[in-house]
Design a protein around this motif. Structure first.
Motif, PDB file in Angstrom:
ATOM      1  N   ARG A 241       2.703  13.560  -4.610  1.00  0.00           N
ATOM      2  CA  ARG A 241       3.929  13.511  -5.059  1.00  0.00           C
ATOM      3  C   ARG A 241       4.424  12.149  -5.604  1.00  0.00           C
ATOM      4  N   LEU A 242       4.021  11.038  -4.969  1.00  0.00           N
ATOM      5  CA  LEU A 242       4.593   9.729  -5.413  1.00  0.00           C
ATOM      6  C   LEU A 242       3.529   8.986  -6.173  1.00  0.00           C
ATOM      7  N   GLN A 243       2.364   9.666  -6.581  1.00  0.00           N
ATOM      8  CA  GLN A 243       1.320   9.364  -7.421  1.00  0.00           C
ATOM      9  C   GLN A 243       0.997   7.882  -6.957  1.00  0.00           C
ATOM     10  N   LEU A 244       0.582   7.555  -5.708  1.00  0.00           N
ATOM     11  CA  LEU A 244       0.030   6.445  -5.195  1.00  0.00           C
ATOM     12  C   LEU A 244      -0.441   6.681  -3.807  1.00  0.00           C
ATOM     13  N   SER A 245      -1.169   5.395  -3.277  1.00  0.00           N
ATOM     14  CA  SER A 245      -1.679   5.379  -2.020  1.00  0.00           C
ATOM     15  C   SER A 245      -1.526   3.851  -1.552  1.00  0.00           C
ATOM     16  N   GLY A 246      -1.910   3.542  -0.293  1.00  0.00           N
ATOM     17  CA  GLY A 246      -1.886   2.192  -0.046  1.00  0.00           C
ATOM     18  C   GLY A 246      -0.590   1.900   0.682  1.00  0.00           C
ATOM     19  N   VAL A 247      -0.444   0.504   0.456  1.00  0.00           N
ATOM     20  CA  VAL A 247       0.759  -0.070   1.187  1.00  0.00           C
ATOM     21  C   VAL A 247       2.102   0.498   0.674  1.00  0.00           C
ATOM     22  N   GLY A 248       2.163   1.248  -0.430  1.00  0.00           N
ATOM     23  CA  GLY A 248       3.402   1.642  -1.205  1.00  0.00           C
ATOM     24  C   GLY A 248       3.829   2.969  -0.415  1.00  0.00           C
ATOM     25  N   LEU A 249       2.535   3.661   0.277  1.00  0.00           N
ATOM     26  CA  LEU A 249       2.904   5.212   0.946  1.00  0.00           C
ATOM     27  C   LEU A 249       3.119   4.832   2.379  1.00  0.00           C
ATOM     28  N   LYS A 250       4.173   5.602   3.111  1.00  0.00           N
ATOM     29  CA  LYS A 250       4.585   5.147   4.509  1.00  0.00           C
ATOM     30  C   LYS A 250       4.227   6.478   5.106  1.00  0.00           C
ATOM     31  N   ASP A 251       3.669   6.361   6.433  1.00  0.00           N
ATOM     32  CA  ASP A 251       3.449   7.507   7.184  1.00  0.00           C
ATOM     33  C   ASP A 251       4.710   7.994   8.043  1.00  0.00           C
ATOM     34  N   ASN A 252       5.436   8.855   7.453  1.00  0.00           N
ATOM     35  CA  ASN A 252       6.412   9.576   8.082  1.00  0.00           C
ATOM     36  C   ASN A 252       6.158  10.773   8.643  1.00  0.00           C
ATOM     37  N   TYR A 253       4.948  11.183   9.069  1.00  0.00           N
ATOM     38  CA  TYR A 253       4.651  12.364   9.499  1.00  0.00           C
ATOM     39  C   TYR A 253       5.255  12.832  10.781  1.00  0.00           C
TER      40      TYR A 253
END
Length: 261
Positions: A241-253
């Motif tokens: 969805r955000l087209q990214l991974s790493g520090v920019g992707l937060k775990d809000n599971y």
């Protein structure tokens, strides 16, 4: 034996001993005089032996191939540039790249196996023991979740002498949007069989660690398989969805789960 010497050899329990019911960490060991009790010394040596064994353990290729067959994903056997375990441990860089034969294998794959959403890689890492134990239970939970979420997967890659970054080269050659590397984590003195899951959006050789996300301590005594699979699937969906991974992707599971209940 004098009463004074007998008394000094008695194990004195630690006031925090009740907390040991909640953790496998080495806390509240007690003492015998000014020393650690013999039982704790022996326990430490046993844990150290398990950790050393894990580092030198090998992927059970036959077992894993049999376990993966019912998923109908197809399986590829690959190898890093590290010729053996000794070279793997001394040359981490070679564990991050494929050998020539493996590169050729991926170059000759039919187009139908390429350009999937996620390439799943199973690597021995520093504990093949972890992979032999936890691969099947995790994938049994994860693969149906990915299918239900509409995330396509290609053949599962089994990699010997592999490190996390080897997923970048594999993902590039498979033309995958993302890679998911399931790998044996560095064994500790309370866990010699811990699995880690690392995923990267837009994998390419030269990626560094800030471009990845990690879910750690996947094992029966740690992060349970269903929770780990749910986190992985959620984060892969968010990565798309955000087209990214790493520090920019937060775990809000967990937050997302509470909102959906």
């Amino acid at each position: 034996m004098s009463k004074e010497l007998q008394h000094s050899n008695q194990v004195q329990e630690d006031p925090w001993s009740s907390l040991r019911a909640f953790t496998t960490a080495r806390i509240a060991l007690g003492r015998t005089g000014t020393a650690i009790p013999l039982r704790e010394v022996l326990s430490f040596r046993l844990a150290h032996a398990h950790a050393r064994d894990a580092v030198y353990s090998k992927l059970d290729i036959t077992l894993l191939m049999e376990q993966l067959q019912p998923f109908h994903t197809g399986t590829l056997l690959l190898h890093s540039s590290a010729a053996d375990r000794q070279e793997y441990l001394q040359r981490p860089d070679k564990g991050r790249r494929l050998d020539t034969e493996s590169v050729n294998t991926l170059h000759t794959l039919p187009a139908a196996l390429l350009q999937k959403d996620v390439a799943i890689i199973i690597a021995d890492g520093l504990s093949a023991t972890a992979m032999n134990i936890h691969t099947l239970p995790l994938l049994t939970q994860l693969l149906p979740m990915l299918k239900a979420a509409g995330i396509s997967t290609g053949p599962v890659c089994l990699v010997e002498q592999g490190r996390v970054a080897i997923g970048d080269e594999i993902g590039t050659l498979l033309q995958a949007k993302m890679t998911l590397v399931l790998i044996g984590e560095r064994p500790g003195l309370s866990a010699a069989d811990s699995m880690g899951a690392y995923f990267t959006f837009n994998p390419k050789v030269g990626n560094t660690d800030e471009s990845r996300n990690c879910i750690s301590n996947i094992r029966r005594e740690g992060l349970q398989y269903d929770t780990a699979a749910g986190k992985i699937c959620y984060l892969l969906q968010e990565a798309v969805r955000l087209q990214l991974s790493g520090v920019g992707l937060k775990d809000n599971y967990e937050a997302a789960g509470r909102l959906n209940t």
